[in-house]
Design an enzyme around this catalytic site. Structure first.
Site, mmCIF file in Angstrom:
data_model
loop_
_atom_site.group_PDB
_atom_site.id
_atom_site.type_symbol
_atom_site.label_atom_id
_atom_site.label_comp_id
_atom_site.label_asym_id
_atom_site.label_seq_id
_atom_site.Cartn_x
_atom_site.Cartn_y
_atom_site.Cartn_z
ATOM 1 N N GLU A 112 -2.230 -7.955 10.861
ATOM 2 C CA GLU A 112 -3.272 -8.196 9.828
ATOM 3 C C GLU A 112 -4.783 -8.000 10.557
ATOM 4 O O GLU A 112 -5.493 -7.296 9.925
ATOM 5 C CB GLU A 112 -3.193 -9.669 9.298
ATOM 6 N N CYS B 154 -0.375 1.618 -7.553
ATOM 7 C CA CYS B 154 -1.572 1.696 -8.271
ATOM 8 C C CYS B 154 -2.797 1.888 -7.026
ATOM 9 O O CYS B 154 -3.593 1.427 -6.589
ATOM 10 C CB CYS B 154 -1.848 -0.055 -8.387
ATOM 11 N N CYS C 147 5.307 2.049 -12.363
ATOM 12 C CA CYS C 147 4.392 0.646 -12.072
ATOM 13 C C CYS C 147 5.657 -0.549 -12.930
ATOM 14 O O CYS C 147 5.654 -0.347 -14.002
ATOM 15 C CB CYS C 147 3.082 0.492 -12.522
#
Length: 339
Positions: free
Chosen positions: A39, A194, A204
């Site tokens: 992260e 997206c 989607c």
DNA sequence: AATACGGGGCT
DNA sequence: AGCCCAGTATT
């Protein structure tokens, strides 16, 4: 929770299982050390860039204890080229804090108190590793929400962020056990479907819930904030090389600032200053380097000087031999310059 | 609320 | 030449 809201998470979860990314090195990981490291590296940094750094870090620092015990300079050297070097400093400080605590905190609020861990990263770790029902709000989610809600403002203002966090939390799946896959699904949706340009709305899973899609205005979102004017900096870069062994004169960059903690050739604000520093020695001109940072364009003029004296050339800095160079973290354009 | 902080990948 | 990226810290 209204059915319309649970439908979003239900569809996203099913989609992630079938079509999400399952091949990333940190994917499906529950070990907070590995998730945390990924992260931090992924903050404002693309997956493709992170891959090699992530593997090198884990090989050198298999556990948070190994990282905490290492000298900061070694962490910076391993981080060199990845950018945003405050992350490396905070990474090291965070590792030491975690060791002092006896392990990673299990709650997002506690994680957020650690250096380098902000709201989104804390929640990502807590949802991935500890199944906490909290939402992330990274670039992917901002874009997904901007389209899903046809958000009529730029998503980056403090006000918008606050409101978007609330929306993101309202969309969480009811079952805490689904949190790891859900969080991964949000990221995957932004990365695969997206996308900033050319969104694949036909693929989607939540297109039926998307306000921008319903209005046929997907390409308009997210609305762009006016971009701040970029600055410009011009400096002269002294490539000082010792004739006897090819050692370079390097200076450690001050913190805070650009390239904080890394080692660089000496920088001067004017060519006259550079020439004053090296006396009457021959100065070789090398082609200018254009280096773009987030907030300014940097023009660097490399100037090469061969040093044959035994006395140190400048007050600040030190000679670094070719052999020792790998242990000194250097910024990307300098690595490139030195070949 | 605004600004500082990297570098690469993509169009 | 822009735009974007699994943002955070500081002022």
């Amino acid at each position: 929770m209204p059915a319309a809201l649970t439908e979003f998470s239900a569809r996203l979860l099913a989609w992630q299982r079938q079509h999400g990314r399952h091949d990333l090195p940190w994917c499906g990981m529950r070990d907070p050390y590995r998730v945390w490291l990924s992260e931090i590296m992924l903050q404002q940094t693309q997956v493709a860039t992170v891959r090699t750094y992530y593997a090198r870090f884990l090989a050198r620092f298999p556990s948070v204890d190994d990282l905490a015990a290492a000298p900061l300079d070694e962490v910076l050297a391993l981080w060199a080229g990845l950018g945003y070097y405050t992350r490396a400093r905070n990474l090291h400080a965070c590792a030491q804090a975690v060791v002092a605590l006896g392990g990673f905190p299990r709650a997002a609020d506690a994680l957020e108190a650690l250096p380098g861990i902000g709201r989104s990263t804390a929640r990502a770790i807590a949802s991935f590793c500890f199944e906490e029902r909290v939402s992330i709000l990274d670039g992917n989610v901002r874009r997904v929400l901007a389209r899903l809600l046809a958000w009529p403002h730029p998503t980056t203002s403090a006000r918008a962020q606050k409101e978007l966090w609330a929306h993101a939390d309202a969309l969480l799946p009811p079952a805490a056990a689904d949190m790891p896959r859900y969080t991964q699904g949000l990221m995957d949706l932004g990365a695969l479907v997206c996308t900033p340009r050319g969104p694949r709305c036909g693929e989607c899973p939540v297109a039926a819930l998307c306000a921008a899609q319903a209005q046929g205005r997907v390409a308009e979102f997210p609305l762009r904030a006016p971009k701040p004017q970029r600055g410009r900096r011009e400096q002269w870069w002294l490539w000082l090389e010792r004739e006897s062994d090819g050692a370079l004169w390097l200076q450690q960059r001050p913190s805070p600032g650009v390239w904080a903690g890394l080692w660089s050739l000496p920088l001067f604000d004017a060519e006259a200053d550079l020439r004053a520093a090296v006396g009457l020695r021959t100065v070789e001109l090398l082609p200018r380097i254009d280096h773009a940072l987030t907030h300014f364009d940097w023009v660097l003029h490399p100037r090469q000087v061969r040093w044959s004296d035994s006395a140190p050339p400048l007050e600040v800095g030190q000679w670094v031999s070719p052999t020792d160079r790998p242990r000194y973290g250097m910024p990307a354009p300098l690595k490139k310059l030195l070949g």
